[in-house]
Design a protein around this motif. Structure first.
Motif, PDB file in Angstrom:
ATOM      1  N   LYS A  97       1.519   0.678  -6.856  1.00  0.00           N
ATOM      2  CA  LYS A  97       0.955   1.813  -7.577  1.00  0.00           C
ATOM      3  C   LYS A  97       1.067   3.064  -6.720  1.00  0.00           C
ATOM      4  N   ALA A  98       1.763   4.081  -7.271  1.00  0.00           N
ATOM      5  CA  ALA A  98       1.874   5.362  -6.585  1.00  0.00           C
ATOM      6  C   ALA A  98       0.870   6.343  -7.156  1.00  0.00           C
ATOM      7  N   GLN A  99       0.223   7.102  -6.268  1.00  0.00           N
ATOM      8  CA  GLN A  99      -0.696   8.159  -6.679  1.00  0.00           C
ATOM      9  C   GLN A  99      -0.580   9.279  -5.658  1.00  0.00           C
ATOM     10  N   GLY A 100      -0.008  10.398  -6.087  1.00  0.00           N
ATOM     11  CA  GLY A 100       0.198  11.494  -5.156  1.00  0.00           C
ATOM     12  C   GLY A 100       1.089  11.072  -4.004  1.00  0.00           C
ATOM     13  N   ARG A 101       0.561  11.216  -2.801  1.00  0.00           N
ATOM     14  CA  ARG A 101       1.340  10.868  -1.606  1.00  0.00           C
ATOM     15  C   ARG A 101       1.132   9.422  -1.168  1.00  0.00           C
ATOM     16  N   LEU A 102       0.371   8.647  -1.952  1.00  0.00           N
ATOM     17  CA  LEU A 102       0.043   7.276  -1.548  1.00  0.00           C
ATOM     18  C   LEU A 102       0.780   6.258  -2.409  1.00  0.00           C
ATOM     19  N   LEU A 103       1.232   5.200  -1.778  1.00  0.00           N
ATOM     20  CA  LEU A 103       1.778   4.045  -2.486  1.00  0.00           C
ATOM     21  C   LEU A 103       1.091   2.809  -1.932  1.00  0.00           C
ATOM     22  N   GLU A 104       0.429   2.049  -2.824  1.00  0.00           N
ATOM     23  CA  GLU A 104      -0.190   0.796  -2.404  1.00  0.00           C
ATOM     24  C   GLU A 104       0.582  -0.356  -3.024  1.00  0.00           C
ATOM     25  N   ILE A 105       0.981  -1.305  -2.176  1.00  0.00           N
ATOM     26  CA  ILE A 105       1.771  -2.463  -2.604  1.00  0.00           C
ATOM     27  C   ILE A 105       0.938  -3.716  -2.359  1.00  0.00           C
ATOM     28  N   ARG A 106       0.675  -4.427  -3.436  1.00  0.00           N
ATOM     29  CA  ARG A 106      -0.086  -5.679  -3.318  1.00  0.00           C
ATOM     30  C   ARG A 106       0.892  -6.850  -3.339  1.00  0.00           C
ATOM     31  N   PHE A 107       0.622  -7.850  -2.509  1.00  0.00           N
ATOM     32  CA  PHE A 107       1.540  -8.960  -2.294  1.00  0.00           C
ATOM     33  C   PHE A 107       0.920 -10.305  -2.668  1.00  0.00           C
ATOM     34  N   HIS A 108       1.774 -11.207  -3.120  1.00  0.00           N
ATOM     35  CA  HIS A 108       1.419 -12.619  -3.108  1.00  0.00           C
ATOM     36  C   HIS A 108       1.536 -13.081  -1.668  1.00  0.00           C
ATOM     37  N   VAL A 109       0.431 -13.575  -1.124  1.00  0.00           N
ATOM     38  CA  VAL A 109       0.391 -13.997   0.276  1.00  0.00           C
ATOM     39  C   VAL A 109       0.250 -15.519   0.304  1.00  0.00           C
ATOM     40  N   PRO A 110       1.276 -16.248   0.741  1.00  0.00           N
ATOM     41  CA  PRO A 110       1.213 -17.715   0.699  1.00  0.00           C
ATOM     42  C   PRO A 110       0.075 -18.299   1.525  1.00  0.00           C
ATOM     43  N   ALA A 111      -0.243 -17.673   2.672  1.00  0.00           N
ATOM     44  CA  ALA A 111      -1.287 -18.230   3.534  1.00  0.00           C
ATOM     45  C   ALA A 111      -1.981 -17.110   4.301  1.00  0.00           C
ATOM     46  N   GLY A 112      -3.299 -17.147   4.321  1.00  0.00           N
ATOM     47  CA  GLY A 112      -4.056 -16.185   5.111  1.00  0.00           C
ATOM     48  C   GLY A 112      -3.940 -14.781   4.571  1.00  0.00           C
ATOM     49  N   SER A 113      -3.545 -13.859   5.420  1.00  0.00           N
ATOM     50  CA  SER A 113      -3.522 -12.440   5.064  1.00  0.00           C
ATOM     51  C   SER A 113      -2.230 -11.789   5.542  1.00  0.00           C
TER      52      SER A 113
END
Length: 278
Positions: free
Chosen positions: A153-169
């Motif tokens: 998701k982009a908003q202004g100067r920010l882009l946040e990318i959410r991931f499928h994380v197989p283990a932990g973080s």
């Protein structure tokens, strides 16, 4: 030779009074298709045809109706001076589109003996990744997926990318892989060529990376990871090739050969090209 191995294995099993089966194959690919400019669609078709041809032989010999699963790597070098990361993209598309194709790992966290070939320790380490992936999807029937983006998701100067994380973080690791600018991320305008300067990359949530740019990030633009950022150029492998510093924390508790080779089995983020959508 591959088909002959199946036939001979079946014959030996029959002689010994045992059953024989073959449910998967490993596909460890080099860089020649990228050098030749093999398109993404052609690469995907050739890989699936290989799987179907082998599957047909196995089913004919054994009488099984089970599909063959391909367990593969994602090669690192891609000769961008003449051709883009075609094989890398084909692999990313195949594992999302084809239930019989599975991506075990990228290659940039391994060590190389020369510009092309893994050293002996990393060859065994790669084998552990392939074997672990096979065990999950073939032996245990798990719905395995590598570390990969599931939303951006982009908003202004920010882009946040959410991931499928197989283990932990999500982790930013500059020890397991030498640090590279912006930890491997780049931003581009919708033309896919004009760069957008990045001012910071950080982890904002256990499954999320936040990228801050020097200007607004447009919908229709692109973000990439481990693309066009090698110290030794795109015609390089290992710690000077295209790479990134993003992984999960699986290797904190899962170690390959802890009394010998002693390598952590982290899941590193594959090479990626993604368009930013609304």
């Amino acid at each position: 030779q591959l088909e002959q191995a199946v036939t001979e294995g079946y014959n030996l099993a029959q002689t010994a009074g045992k059953a024989f089966g073959c449910r998967s194959m490993f596909l460890v690919h080099g860089e020649q298709d990228n050098a030749d400019g093999t398109t993404v669609d052609t690469a995907k078709t050739k890989i699936e045809n290989l799987r179907l041809d082998f599957q047909g032989h196995v089913q004919e010999v054994t009488g099984s109706s089970e599909p063959i699963q391909i367990i593969s790597n994602q090669t690192q070098r891609y000769f961008a001076a003449t051709h883009g990361p075609l094989w890398q993209q084909a692999v990313m598309e195949l594992w999302t589109e084809n239930a019989n194709f599975h991506l075990a790992c990228p290659m940039y966290h391994f060590q190389y003996a020369d510009a092309v070939h893994l050293d002996n320790v990393s060859s065994k380490w790669l084998g552990a990744y392939l074997g672990l992936c096979r065990a999950r999807v073939v032996d245990f029937g798990l719905d395995w997926a590598p570390l990969h983006p599931i939303a951006a998701k982009a908003q202004g100067r920010l882009l946040e990318i959410r991931f499928h994380v197989p283990a932990g973080s999500i982790e930013i690791d500059t020890d397991g892989v030498p640090a590279v600018a912006n930890y491997g991320f780049n931003l581009f305008q919708p033309d896919g060529v004009t760069p957008i300067a990045i001012t910071s990359v950080s982890r904002s949530q256990p499954d999320t990376i936040r990228i801050e740019a020097g200007a607004a990030i447009p919908v229709g633009g692109f973000w990439t990871y481990a693309i066009d950022n090698g110290d030794g150029g795109t015609n390089a492998c290992g710690p000077t090739g295209p790479r990134g510093n993003i992984r999960d924390s699986q290797g904190d508790t899962l170690i390959f050969d802890p009394t010998g080779i002693d390598k952590p089995m982290h899941n590193w983020l594959p090479h990626i090209v993604k368009q930013i959508v609304a």
